[in-house]
Motif scaffolding. Structure first.
Motif, PDB file in Angstrom:
ATOM      1  N   LEU A   1      19.380   2.062   2.295  1.00 41.32           N
ATOM      2  CA  LEU A   1      18.470   1.109   1.649  1.00 41.32           C
ATOM      3  C   LEU A   1      17.596   0.423   2.697  1.00 41.32           C
ATOM      4  CD1 LEU A   1      17.567  -0.493  -0.897  1.00 41.32           C
ATOM      5  CD2 LEU A   1      19.351  -2.131  -0.359  1.00 41.32           C
ATOM      6  N   THR A   2      18.221   0.105   3.855  1.00 41.18           N
ATOM      7  CA  THR A   2      17.478  -0.582   4.909  1.00 41.18           C
ATOM      8  C   THR A   2      16.222   0.189   5.302  1.00 41.18           C
ATOM      9  OG1 THR A   2      19.577  -1.393   5.726  1.00 41.18           O
ATOM     10  CG2 THR A   2      17.691  -1.603   7.198  1.00 41.18           C
ATOM     11  N   THR A   3      16.377   1.524   5.495  1.00 45.44           N
ATOM     12  CA  THR A   3      15.206   2.309   5.920  1.00 45.44           C
ATOM     13  C   THR A   3      14.082   2.196   4.882  1.00 45.44           C
ATOM     14  OG1 THR A   3      16.082   4.314   4.908  1.00 45.44           O
ATOM     15  CG2 THR A   3      16.550   4.003   7.236  1.00 45.44           C
TER      16      THR A   3
ATOM     17  N   ASN B   1      18.143  -8.542   4.785  1.00 46.62           N
ATOM     18  CA  ASN B   1      18.864  -7.372   4.283  1.00 46.62           C
ATOM     19  C   ASN B   1      20.328  -7.455   4.689  1.00 46.62           C
ATOM     20  OD1 ASN B   1      18.924  -3.866   5.211  1.00 46.62           O
ATOM     21  ND2 ASN B   1      19.609  -4.830   3.336  1.00 46.62           N
ATOM     22  N   ILE B   2      21.212  -7.498   3.680  1.00 45.20           N
ATOM     23  CA  ILE B   2      22.633  -7.585   3.976  1.00 45.20           C
ATOM     24  C   ILE B   2      23.218  -6.194   4.052  1.00 45.20           C
ATOM     25  CG2 ILE B   2      24.813  -8.589   3.213  1.00 45.20           C
ATOM     26  CD1 ILE B   2      22.857 -10.703   2.055  1.00 45.20           C
ATOM     27  N   VAL B   3      23.805  -5.884   5.199  1.00 51.02           N
ATOM     28  CA  VAL B   3      24.356  -4.554   5.439  1.00 51.02           C
ATOM     29  C   VAL B   3      25.852  -4.700   5.645  1.00 51.02           C
ATOM     30  CG1 VAL B   3      24.430  -2.674   7.123  1.00 51.02           C
ATOM     31  CG2 VAL B   3      22.230  -3.599   6.407  1.00 51.02           C
ATOM     32  N   ASP B   4      26.629  -3.972   4.857  1.00 50.05           N
ATOM     33  CA  ASP B   4      28.077  -3.995   5.020  1.00 50.05           C
ATOM     34  C   ASP B   4      28.415  -3.191   6.267  1.00 50.05           C
ATOM     35  OD1 ASP B   4      30.764  -3.576   4.980  1.00 50.05           O
ATOM     36  OD2 ASP B   4      30.866  -2.800   2.935  1.00 50.05           O
TER      37      ASP B   4
ATOM     38  N   VAL C   1      11.635  -7.976   8.169  1.00 54.42           N
ATOM     39  CA  VAL C   1      13.029  -7.807   7.748  1.00 54.42           C
ATOM     40  C   VAL C   1      13.968  -8.315   8.838  1.00 54.42           C
ATOM     41  CG1 VAL C   1      14.814  -6.134   7.105  1.00 54.42           C
ATOM     42  CG2 VAL C   1      12.454  -5.752   6.389  1.00 54.42           C
ATOM     43  N   VAL C   2      15.011  -9.046   8.424  1.00 52.27           N
ATOM     44  CA  VAL C   2      16.102  -9.390   9.331  1.00 52.27           C
ATOM     45  C   VAL C   2      17.364  -8.805   8.718  1.00 52.27           C
ATOM     46  CG1 VAL C   2      17.517 -11.267  10.236  1.00 52.27           C
ATOM     47  CG2 VAL C   2      15.038 -11.505  10.191  1.00 52.27           C
TER      48      VAL C   2
END
Lengths: 70, 723
Positions: free
Chosen positions: B98-100, B85-88, B109-110
């Motif tokens: 979105l991550t949750t 999961n790419i998080v800005d 998930v990483v």
């Protein structure tokens, strides 16, 4: 309460309410427009707005912006 | 056994850059089955057993947009081994939303905490350990733009997939909601896959229609679930979907408060916002845009582009390849007809197209720069107000801008428009804008027929834009396109320095779609046209002909010519040239050169401005007929390559035919009106044609100004699908 379109550019405001149909509201929420959140107008062009919310910039047309009440 | 890593994240989170980082050139690009959403897959560099699956950029896993549905179907049904999961990091609150949701899917998930360089530059800091502990997964700092950390994140994800460890999902919701969720969980126990239990439970609580359909629960269970939701809604005095959204944000706010230290106060302007103050300013917005565009076209068309194109056409293809190859073929005693086929037919035909490549690459390079630094998204915003007036949104402007180079990547760029109706309208109208290959036609008519009048070229762009405006207004009032333009909602990425690899990649991808057709369809048609124009019946025998008037092509042209007679260019040569335009628009010019027996290469003469040599062409046209010919060729169906792109993007044969028929019909109508009324006013010529033209004009005005059909109000489901 008034729509965000009437706010002053650069001034931080808190969202009091979001009107409109469920799916429109839901989409605005996904972008970060939720009640209680702080929102600032970055730029305004003929009623279309660029808003700063949760550290991102979202461009909205006038009709959509009118749904966000402050 | 290979490991599949799914790359998921918000739009503008740097996902594409990271995907390119991880896979390099080993990418396979296609479409998700049944939809025109791009599917990209690739192998991790240096690890053949790790496959990276790029997913569309999305804000949530709700069932409303095509991208969201594609993503969640993939994650649920295809079981990737792990989600990266790419998080800005510079916009962490919104991205964690979105991550949750991803954490609830039951897949490992990483998190790649991307744009960490921006976070540091802003003077902020993020406590990775705390964040990871709360979310129950590993967090790795990355900066895809600088190539930092991406590989570690992917390798860590692969490791995690191998270990196959269960992760705890974070405690996002309040006791009341968890209580309701427990009830639902119990009700569907045994009816869904165990891994995805949590996800299905929450989706049912949100009354997700797609999930309800998929699970086919019996009425009793559905009833029980509905009661649970209703009592929870009553207790919290809100609807279920909003409850979930709000509690997610509440959880994230608390989490961010405890893990992130910000140096900037809320509401303070960032550098990017300060730039936006000026660039999207009410007064300066449009002038700045005009200046930027002027610079782009000045560089790519007039100065650098012109020099490079001249070199490729005259020196590289004209002298070196065509000349050298011809001499060599003669030297080894090749039959003259074969030499003709190779040198004039194939090399001449394909070379004429390839000659445009350098100019095209320069234009695409500059547009990619604008895109990557973030200005392109602002252009859509600035243009939205204008485009809304005729039924399109600001997002339609980008395809048209790219279409000035080549229609194929232009049509492909329409993918960023989520609303189907807007996208179709954009696909149909994009090729009205004169592309690079149509400019030689404009130059030829301007030079040969109008003696190099300055106003012909600008008028071509004006006609293209007017055609878009008129078509927008007309189409919007038909049943197919009725309703208000879709709302404009678009996230604007923060301004940043463009990355060389992103810009070059995009330039190459767009340029390649142009080059590819030269090698395939144009190669084939060059051979066919050369054959048709050099062979025919003379004195009852079939063979090579000296005079092109007796060729097969002439016979075909003569049959078609009467169709174009009312438009003022009913010669067989013009008909053939127009058809050659379907192969490649610049083919019109070379066709004229061959068909009217111009000494030398017509394209070169046009480029050199030697219009005196082109009088044979001019003598076949009246001024009005020439202009009408120009209009028809600018507006009618684009070349085969672009038609292919239309078919791919429409993903539907009916719509493709509609687009082609509309373009040709519109072109015919406008040319007819211009020629016949022009004749009426200049020469006082009145006839059946004039009457027809007046009728067509009246019909056009009716379509333009009539009231929209009743009973078609703005379609709200379409509105949601847009976003």
């Amino acid at each position: 309460m008034m729509p965000i379109t009437m706010a002053t550019i650069g001034e931080a405001n808190f969202i009091k309410k979001i009107t409109g149909k469920d799916n429109v509201r839901q989409h605005l929420a996904e972008l970060g427009f939720v009640v209680g959140e702080s929102v600032t107008i970055v730029s305004s062009l003929g009623g279309n707005l660029i808003l700063n919310v949760k550290d991102s910039r979202i461009a909205l047309d006038k009709d959509m912006a009118m749904r966000i009440m402050i | 056994m290979s490991i599949k890593i799914a790359l998921a994240g918000n739009p503008n989170s740097g996902k594409t850059t990271m995907f390119n980082n991880l896979t390099g050139n080993r990418q396979y690009v296609g479409n998700w089955p049944g939809v025109t959403v791009e599917k990209k897959e690739g192998q991790l560099k240096g690890a053949d057993d790790v496959i990276i699956q790029d997913l569309p950029g999305i804000y949530s896993l709700s069932p409303y947009t095509l991208e969201e549905v594609v993503t969640r179907n993939y994650l649920i049904n295809e079981h990737p081994d792990v989600i990266l999961n790419i998080v800005d990091g510079s916009n962490i609150e919104r991205n964690l939303y979105l991550t949750t949701q991803l954490m609830e899917l039951g897949l490992p998930v990483v998190i790649a905490l991307n744009m960490i360089d921006v976070v540091r530059k802003n003077g902020d800091s993020i406590n990775l350990k705390k964040l990871g502990q709360a979310l129950g997964c590993e967090v790795i700092e990355t900066s895809a733009l600088r190539g930092e950390g991406s590989r570690e994140a992917a390798l860590r994800a692969a490791q995690l997939a191998k270990a196959n460890q269960k992760q705890e999902h974070p405690h996002v919701f309040s006791g009341t909601v968890e209580h309701a969720l427990a009830h639902i969980e119990e009700a569907i126990s045994g009816k869904v896959e165990k891994d995805h239990h949590r996800w299905y439970t929450i989706k049912l609580f949100e009354r997700d229609e797609k999930v309800k359909e998929q699970l086919k629960l019996d009425a009793a269970t559905l009833n029980r679930i509905e009661q649970t939701i209703a009592s929870c809604e009553e207790e919290l005095d809100d609807d279920a979907e909003s409850i979930i959204t709000n509690e997610r944000y509440t959880y994230i706010s608390k989490l961010v408060q405890s893990c992130v230290t910000k140096s900037r106060k809320k509401g303070d302007l960032s550098t990017s916002d300060k730039i936006d103050r000026v660039v999207t300013n009410r007064i300066l917005g449009l002038p700045i845009f005009a200046v930027v565009m002027f610079i782009v076209y000045y560089i790519s068309v007039t100065t650098v582009g012109d020099i490079v194109t001249g070199f490729t056409n005259d020196t590289l293809f004209g002298e070196w390849i065509q000349g050298g190859l011809g001499g060599w073929l003669e030297g080894i005693n090749t039959a003259p007809w074969l030499t003709g086929l190779i040198v004039d037919g194939i090399v001449g035909g394909v070379g004429a197209v390839l000659g445009f490549v350098p100019q095209m690459l320069i234009l695409f390079f500059l547009l990619a720069l604008l895109e990557d630094c973030g200005y392109m998204a602002r252009i859509a915003f600035v243009m939205d107000r204008l485009f809304r007036r005729f039924g399109l949104s600001g997002k339609s402007f980008i395809p048209m801008l790219i279409g000035t180079g080549c229609g194929v990547p232009g049509i492909m760029a329409s993918r960023t428009i989520e609303n189907e109706r807007d996208r179709r309208m954009t696909i149909i109208t994009t090729t009205f804008i004169p592309c690079g290959a149509k400019m030689p036609i404009v130059a030829l008519i301007a030079g040969a027929v109008f003696g190099g009048a300055w106003w012909v070229a600008p008028s071509a762009y004006f006609i293209g834009m007017a055609a878009i405006v008129i078509s927008g207004l007309i189409l919007k009032k038909t049943k197919r396109f009725a309703g208000d333009a879709a709302p404009f909602v678009m996230e604007l990425p923060a301004y940043h320095w463009p990355s060389a690899s992103n810009v070059l990649r995009s330039t190459w991808e767009r340029g390649w779609s142009f080059i590819k057709r030269a090698g395939t369809i144009i190669l084939l048609s060059s051979i066919v046209i050369w054959f048709l124009s050099n062979f025919g019946m003379t004195d009852g025998t079939f063979g090579m002909v000296e005079d092109m008037n007796t060729s097969i092509l002439a016979s075909i042209g003569n049959v078609i010519a009467p169709v174009f007679a009312p438009l003022g260019f009913g010669t067989w040569q013009s008909s053939v040239a127009t058809f050659m335009g379907l192969v490649a628009k610049e083919g019109v010019v070379s066709a004229f050169g061959v068909l009217f027996g111009v000494a030398g290469e017509a394209m070169e003469l046009v480029e050199d401005g030697a219009f005196g040599e082109l009088t044979t062409i001019a003598s076949h046209f009246t001024a009005l007929g020439g202009f009408s010919f120009l209009i028809f060729n600018l507006l009618c169906a684009p070349c085969f390559a672009a038609i292919g792109a239309i078919r791919r993007e429409m993903n539907n044969a009916g719509w493709t035919w509609f687009a082609i028929a509309y373009q040709c019909g519109f072109a015919y109508a406008i040319s007819l009106i211009v020629y016949q009324l022009g004749m009426l006013f200049t020469a006082g010529q009145l006839g059946v044609g004039t009457v027809c033209a007046l009728l067509v004009l009246a019909a056009l005005l009716y379509l333009l100004f009539r009231k929209p059909p009743k009973g078609v109000s703005s379609n709200q489901s379409a509105v949601r699908a847009t976003m």
